[in-house]
Design a protein around this motif. Structure first.
Motif, PDB file in Angstrom:
ATOM      1  N   VAL A 149     -76.362 -18.073   7.296  1.00  0.00           N
ATOM      2  CA  VAL A 149     -77.536 -17.484   7.944  1.00  0.00           C
ATOM      3  C   VAL A 149     -78.612 -17.165   6.917  1.00  0.00           C
ATOM      4  O   VAL A 149     -79.799 -17.471   7.092  1.00  0.00           O
ATOM      5  N   MET A 150     -78.181 -16.560   5.815  1.00  0.00           N
ATOM      6  CA  MET A 150     -79.132 -16.222   4.745  1.00  0.00           C
ATOM      7  C   MET A 150     -79.801 -17.472   4.198  1.00  0.00           C
ATOM      8  O   MET A 150     -80.999 -17.514   3.930  1.00  0.00           O
ATOM      9  N   LEU A 151     -78.945 -18.486   4.024  1.00  0.00           N
ATOM     10  CA  LEU A 151     -79.438 -19.755   3.479  1.00  0.00           C
ATOM     11  C   LEU A 151     -80.517 -20.324   4.390  1.00  0.00           C
ATOM     12  O   LEU A 151     -81.597 -20.740   3.951  1.00  0.00           O
TER      13      LEU A 151
ATOM     14  N   MET B   4     -82.302 -18.675   6.514  1.00  0.00           N
ATOM     15  CA  MET B   4     -83.479 -17.809   6.467  1.00  0.00           C
ATOM     16  C   MET B   4     -84.382 -18.184   5.281  1.00  0.00           C
ATOM     17  O   MET B   4     -85.599 -18.310   5.409  1.00  0.00           O
ATOM     18  N   GLN B   5     -83.761 -18.358   4.131  1.00  0.00           N
ATOM     19  CA  GLN B   5     -84.545 -18.704   2.931  1.00  0.00           C
ATOM     20  C   GLN B   5     -85.220 -20.054   3.104  1.00  0.00           C
ATOM     21  O   GLN B   5     -86.360 -20.256   2.665  1.00  0.00           O
ATOM     22  N   LEU B   6     -84.493 -20.964   3.762  1.00  0.00           N
ATOM     23  CA  LEU B   6     -85.051 -22.297   4.001  1.00  0.00           C
ATOM     24  C   LEU B   6     -86.292 -22.204   4.870  1.00  0.00           C
ATOM     25  O   LEU B   6     -87.339 -22.806   4.573  1.00  0.00           O
TER      26      LEU B   6
ATOM     27  N   ASN C 138     -88.113 -19.561   5.325  1.00  0.00           N
ATOM     28  CA  ASN C 138     -89.149 -18.906   4.506  1.00  0.00           C
ATOM     29  C   ASN C 138     -89.952 -19.924   3.708  1.00  0.00           C
ATOM     30  O   ASN C 138     -91.177 -19.920   3.705  1.00  0.00           O
ATOM     31  N   PHE C 139     -89.191 -20.779   3.042  1.00  0.00           N
ATOM     32  CA  PHE C 139     -89.837 -21.737   2.151  1.00  0.00           C
ATOM     33  C   PHE C 139     -90.724 -22.700   2.931  1.00  0.00           C
ATOM     34  O   PHE C 139     -91.860 -22.995   2.521  1.00  0.00           O
TER      35      PHE C 139
ATOM     36  N   ILE D  47     -92.170 -22.209   5.799  1.00  0.00           N
ATOM     37  CA  ILE D  47     -93.383 -21.493   6.240  1.00  0.00           C
ATOM     38  C   ILE D  47     -94.381 -21.402   5.088  1.00  0.00           C
ATOM     39  O   ILE D  47     -95.576 -21.669   5.243  1.00  0.00           O
ATOM     40  N   LEU D  48     -93.843 -21.058   3.915  1.00  0.00           N
ATOM     41  CA  LEU D  48     -94.714 -20.898   2.752  1.00  0.00           C
ATOM     42  C   LEU D  48     -95.416 -22.208   2.403  1.00  0.00           C
ATOM     43  O   LEU D  48     -96.625 -22.234   2.121  1.00  0.00           O
ATOM     44  N   VAL D  49     -94.648 -23.301   2.459  1.00  0.00           N
ATOM     45  CA  VAL D  49     -95.235 -24.616   2.175  1.00  0.00           C
ATOM     46  C   VAL D  49     -96.378 -24.886   3.159  1.00  0.00           C
ATOM     47  O   VAL D  49     -97.485 -25.290   2.768  1.00  0.00           O
TER      48      VAL D  49
ATOM     49  N   VAL E 103     -98.176 -22.770   5.006  1.00  0.00           N
ATOM     50  CA  VAL E 103     -99.341 -21.887   4.849  1.00  0.00           C
ATOM     51  C   VAL E 103    -100.131 -22.232   3.589  1.00  0.00           C
ATOM     52  O   VAL E 103    -101.364 -22.363   3.611  1.00  0.00           O
ATOM     53  N   LEU E 104     -99.399 -22.401   2.489  1.00  0.00           N
ATOM     54  CA  LEU E 104    -100.107 -22.673   1.231  1.00  0.00           C
ATOM     55  C   LEU E 104    -100.833 -24.014   1.304  1.00  0.00           C
ATOM     56  O   LEU E 104    -101.945 -24.156   0.783  1.00  0.00           O
TER      57      LEU E 104
END
Lengths: 172, 243
Positions: free
Chosen positions: A9-11, A13-15, A17-18, A20-22, A24-25
């Motif tokens: 689940v954490m993994l 989530m981080q994925l 996150n990344f 989304i960041l890609v 947005v940036l």
């Protein structure tokens, strides 16, 4: 896995996150900023090219102007030369004609003078003759008769006249 | 007293879903980066101010850096590798911040008091590093397939002769091992740095950590660069058809 703390689940989530960041940036940072940089670079390139073009054009204009100036100078010089030449010619003509005129006047004057002198001489002769005949009349009247007197006088006068004519011619 | 834990600690739960301290840190970093991005985006001007010039320097500089590796195709890969670099860099540098690893809660567990830090450098959490390694390796395969098509698969499964078949098998293993090497390189470096800083701060809290802070600043930068550069290099290798 559990000891290392790896949790799916954490993994995930981080994925997420990344990702989304890609997204947005990319949308709000990379694309606009890179676009801006590219546009500005293009603008600068265009500006530099324009400046270069202007420089060349300016150089051309300068050359053209110089050429025109040179030509004008040359033409001016030519015109000056031409007029100088023409002036010299006119001057020479004037001097020449003046000389000729002066010469003509001189000659004419000389001729006139000569004629005048001739005339004066003739007048003088006539007067002399008159004076001589008058003198002879007064001096000889007492001695000779009127008849003889006249004859003698005429003879003498003829003689004198002849002599005188010859004498004046010889004198000249 | 000294708190060293390989795994991130759970700090609170939202509806049965536990939030770990490393996830919290990564959220904060994300919020920071997103807000910074919006701030920059809102203030973009044709003639840059000082701050915009710095941002342009970073974005353009990274572009030039990756362009030296991937050339023409940088345009496609740039969002991935640049985000890898920036995200990892800021996550790595969180370990320098005061409060990360020191602000926390006391919790009683199995009768013993336990200290649970509120923040943890996210790169020192295998969940993040494996996730990023998966993204990296998956996109390598994706771009390889998209660029070369079926020829890309021929690199792995080759029935023409036994040697090439065996090489293909090795390639499959090597692609898999890349995930592990990506993940554990980053994790190992940052976790070690975190432990080092914790230990030094525990032994002599006042001036001794300073050189190590500088060192960690450098290590954090290098690891971010290594991760993104390796991704770029692998992308370049996977999409060039010399095989």
């Amino acid at each position: 896995m559990e000891k290392l703390g790896i949790q799916p689940v954490m993994l995930l989530m981080q994925l997420i996150n990344f990702v989304i960041l890609v997204a947005v940036l990319t949308k709000f940072l990379y694309k606009p900023v890179l676009k801006l940089i590219d546009e500005r670079r293009k603008k600068i390139e265009e500006g530099l090219a324009l400046a270069e073009k202007m420089k060349v054009k300016e150089e051309e204009l300068r050359k053209e102007r110089e050429a025109v100036l040179d030509k004008a100078k040359d033409e001016g010089q030519k015109i000056i030369e031409e007029y100088k030449e023409r002036g010299r010619k006119v001057e020479a003509d004037i001097v020449k004609s003046a000389n000729e005129e002066a010469k003509g006047i001189k000659e004419k004057t000389a001729i006139e003078l000569e004629q005048e002198r001739e005339k004066i001489w003739q007048d003088l002769e006539k007067q002399m003759l008159g004076v001589a005949s008058a003198m002879a009349k007064t001096v000889v009247a007492d001695i000779l008769t009127d008849k003889n007197q006249l004859l003698l006088i005429d003879k003498k006068l003829e003689k004198l006249e002849k002599e005188n004519q010859g004498g004046s011619k010889a004198k000249r | 007293m000294l708190n060293i834990s390989i795994q991130p600690e759970k700090i609170f739960a939202i509806g049965g879903f536990f939030v770990t301290n490393s996830l919290l840190t990564s959220w904060l970093v994300m919020i920071f980066l997103v807000m910074l991005t919006f701030f920059v985006f809102a203030g973009l001007k044709e003639v840059p101010g000082r701050f915009q010039a710095v941002v342009e320097g970073v974005v353009g500089g990274l572009y030039g850096l990756f362009e030296s590796v991937t050339g023409e195709r940088t345009k496609i890969y740039y969002p991935l590798v640049a985000t890898l670099f920036i995200f990892i860099l800021f996550l790595n540098w969180t370990e320098i911040l005061p409060g990360v690893g020191t602000i926390g809660l006391e919790k009683v567990k199995d009768g013993a008091k336990e200290f649970i830090p509120l923040f943890r450098p996210t790169s020192a959490d295998l969940n993040l590093t494996i996730a990023l390694a998966l993204v990296s390796v998956a996109s390598i395969q994706f771009f390889g397939l998209r660029t070369l098509g079926i020829k890309y698969l021929a690199k792995f499964i080759n029935l023409k002769n036994p040697i090439l078949f065996f090489v293909g098998l090795l390639d499959i293993v090597s692609e898999g091992s890349r995930i592990i090497s990506f993940a554990f390189r980053l994790f190992g470096n940052i976790f070690a740095g975190d432990v080092l800083l914790t230990v030094i701060a525990f032994l002599m809290p006042l001036f001794a950590p300073l050189p190590f802070l500088a060192l960690e600043l450098f290590v954090g930068f290098i690891q971010a660069l290594v991760f993104s550069m390796l991704t770029a290099v692998f992308l370049n290798v996977a999409t060039s058809s010399e095989h």
